[in-house]
Scaffold this motif. Structure first.
Motif, PDB file in Angstrom:
ATOM      1  N   PRO A   1      29.337  15.157  43.700  1.00 43.53           N
ATOM      2  CA  PRO A   1      30.632  15.680  43.255  1.00 43.53           C
ATOM      3  C   PRO A   1      30.807  15.533  41.750  1.00 43.53           C
ATOM      4  O   PRO A   1      30.203  14.665  41.110  1.00 43.53           O
ATOM      5  N   GLU A   2      31.652  16.383  41.181  1.00 43.99           N
ATOM      6  CA  GLU A   2      31.972  16.283  39.764  1.00 43.99           C
ATOM      7  C   GLU A   2      32.707  14.963  39.498  1.00 43.99           C
ATOM      8  O   GLU A   2      33.468  14.485  40.349  1.00 43.99           O
ATOM      9  N   PRO A   3      32.493  14.346  38.342  1.00 45.52           N
ATOM     10  CA  PRO A   3      33.108  13.033  38.091  1.00 45.52           C
ATOM     11  C   PRO A   3      34.634  13.060  38.135  1.00 45.52           C
ATOM     12  O   PRO A   3      35.264  12.110  38.590  1.00 45.52           O
ATOM     13  N   GLU A   4      35.242  14.161  37.666  1.00 50.35           N
ATOM     14  CA  GLU A   4      36.701  14.219  37.652  1.00 50.35           C
ATOM     15  C   GLU A   4      37.299  14.230  39.059  1.00 50.35           C
ATOM     16  O   GLU A   4      38.481  13.939  39.246  1.00 50.35           O
TER      17      GLU A   4
ATOM     18  N   ARG B   1      32.357   5.793  37.687  1.00 49.81           N
ATOM     19  CA  ARG B   1      32.855   6.371  38.935  1.00 49.81           C
ATOM     20  C   ARG B   1      31.700   6.451  39.940  1.00 49.81           C
ATOM     21  O   ARG B   1      30.722   7.152  39.714  1.00 49.81           O
ATOM     22  N   TYR B   2      31.850   5.715  41.026  1.00 50.05           N
ATOM     23  CA  TYR B   2      30.818   5.675  42.068  1.00 50.05           C
ATOM     24  C   TYR B   2      30.884   6.944  42.909  1.00 50.05           C
ATOM     25  O   TYR B   2      31.959   7.340  43.385  1.00 50.05           O
ATOM     26  N   VAL B   3      29.719   7.549  43.138  1.00 48.57           N
ATOM     27  CA  VAL B   3      29.632   8.691  44.041  1.00 48.57           C
ATOM     28  C   VAL B   3      29.698   8.215  45.489  1.00 48.57           C
ATOM     29  O   VAL B   3      30.381   8.804  46.325  1.00 48.57           O
ATOM     30  N   HIS B   4      28.983   7.128  45.797  1.00 47.56           N
ATOM     31  CA  HIS B   4      28.944   6.578  47.148  1.00 47.56           C
ATOM     32  C   HIS B   4      29.954   5.431  47.249  1.00 47.56           C
ATOM     33  O   HIS B   4      30.749   5.195  46.339  1.00 47.56           O
ATOM     34  N   ARG B   5      29.900   4.694  48.336  1.00 44.16           N
ATOM     35  CA  ARG B   5      30.818   3.583  48.524  1.00 44.16           C
ATOM     36  C   ARG B   5      30.523   2.478  47.505  1.00 44.16           C
ATOM     37  O   ARG B   5      29.390   2.340  47.015  1.00 44.16           O
ATOM     38  N   LEU B   6      31.534   1.688  47.217  1.00 41.89           N
ATOM     39  CA  LEU B   6      31.338   0.503  46.391  1.00 41.89           C
ATOM     40  C   LEU B   6      30.600  -0.557  47.205  1.00 41.89           C
ATOM     41  O   LEU B   6      30.765  -0.645  48.424  1.00 41.89           O
TER      42      LEU B   6
ATOM     43  N   TRP C   1      28.624   8.041  37.970  1.00 48.41           N
ATOM     44  CA  TRP C   1      28.872   8.714  36.705  1.00 48.41           C
ATOM     45  C   TRP C   1      29.428   7.683  35.720  1.00 48.41           C
ATOM     46  O   TRP C   1      30.183   6.795  36.113  1.00 48.41           O
ATOM     47  N   PHE C   2      29.075   7.814  34.448  1.00 52.35           N
ATOM     48  CA  PHE C   2      29.716   6.977  33.439  1.00 52.35           C
ATOM     49  C   PHE C   2      29.923   7.759  32.154  1.00 52.35           C
ATOM     50  O   PHE C   2      29.198   8.712  31.856  1.00 52.35           O
TER      51      PHE C   2
END
Length: 297
Positions: free
Chosen positions: A126-129, A161-166, A187-188
């Protein structure tokens, strides 16, 4: 630019105290040991200040030798191993209390034309936003704990921003076993318009590269930092810089852990620009001890 990013940029502006000798400090906050990404970034700054401006780092190989003491300065000694027509090699040693806590070898290269290819594609994510920030997601994890909520309210130098779970979300399957994953994509971006200095952007990438690699090893076992029976540290760190990137634009850090054993784990990462270009490759081995072994030195 928030106060945390201003503080980080100030930490990276090392004081030169002699030819090829630099001094750095750590943030003024209560931490047990210096963050490994900070030491690697400061060492790269020290090395970069001893090479011509037309030479950019293309690789570094580092070892974390001892925990850094955040209460005292770190002295960085740079050894000019080689100055060639195309390459410059530097060896950097970080010293505290008269002992080496970190060592790095870094190689710098002039810009040259050559064959180009890229066979690896950026993972479809997914896009970071569209993703919540790390702080937003952690609020659901910590609940009403006032100490954690205060910590999460503080500004941070980089938006992650994590794409998957923390790792701390740790869901379980129907049988109660932790859900594991061998991937960890984040993403960072540093939220400011940063100067065009290419060294600054690779240094900030090096700083961010140490955030989540150990998490990736733990995710493969459904575990996370913070548990009383887990301790660990980064052991070594290697990076290859393939093309320029801007740390003030979104970068996808795709990570995986192919192996762990013998109280060690291996994690690999690839940094992609938002347009899908592979910019940086990273490999790290870390120490992870579980249960009765957590107190070993």
């Amino acid at each position: 630019m928030n106060s945390a990013l201003k503080e980080l940029l100030d930490l990276l502006d090392l004081e030169q105290i002699e030819l090829d000798i630099f001094r750095g400090r750590s943030p003024e906050e209560r931490i047990q040991r210096v963050f490994g990404g900070q030491v690697a970034a400061q060492a790269l700054v020290a090395a970069g200040r001893t090479v011509p401006a037309d030479r950019m780092v293309h690789s570094l190989h580092a070892y974390f030798i001892r925990p850094g003491d955040p209460a005292v300065p770190i002295v960085y000694n740079v050894d000019r191993v080689r100055d060639g027509r195309s390459f410059n090699t530097r060896r950097i040693t970080a010293i505290q209390h008269g002992k080496a806590i970190f060592s790095m070898s870094a190689s710098f290269h002039i810009s040259e034309n050559g064959l180009e290819h890229q066979t690896v594609a950026m993972p479809p994510v997914p896009e970071p936003e569209s993703l919540e920030t790390f702080q937003q997601r952690m609020l659901d994890v910590v609940g009403d704990d006032p100490a954690w909520r205060e910590w999460l309210s503080k500004p941070r130098p980089v938006d992650v921003r994590y794409v998957h779970r923390l790792p701390w979300e740790a869901p379980a399957d129907d049988a109660g076993a932790p859900v594991v994953s061998d991937e960890n994509h984040v993403w960072f971006r540093y939220e400011a318009d940063l100067p065009d200095d290419p060294l600054l952007h690779v240094v900030l990438a090096a700083y961010a590269s140490d955030f989540t690699l150990v998490d990736t090893v733990l995710l493969a076992h459904g575990r996370a930092w913070g548990a009383a029976d887990i301790s660990g540290a980064s052991l070594d760190h290697a990076m290859w810089f393939h093309r320029p990137l801007r740390a003030d634009e979104w970068v996808l850090y795709a990570q995986e852990s192919p192996w762990s054993g013998g109280a060690r784990g291996l994690a690999r990462g690839q940094m992609f620009t938002a347009s899908g270009e592979l910019a940086v490759s990273v490999v790290q081995e870390c120490l992870i001890r579980v249960g009765d072994d957590v107190t070993k030195s």
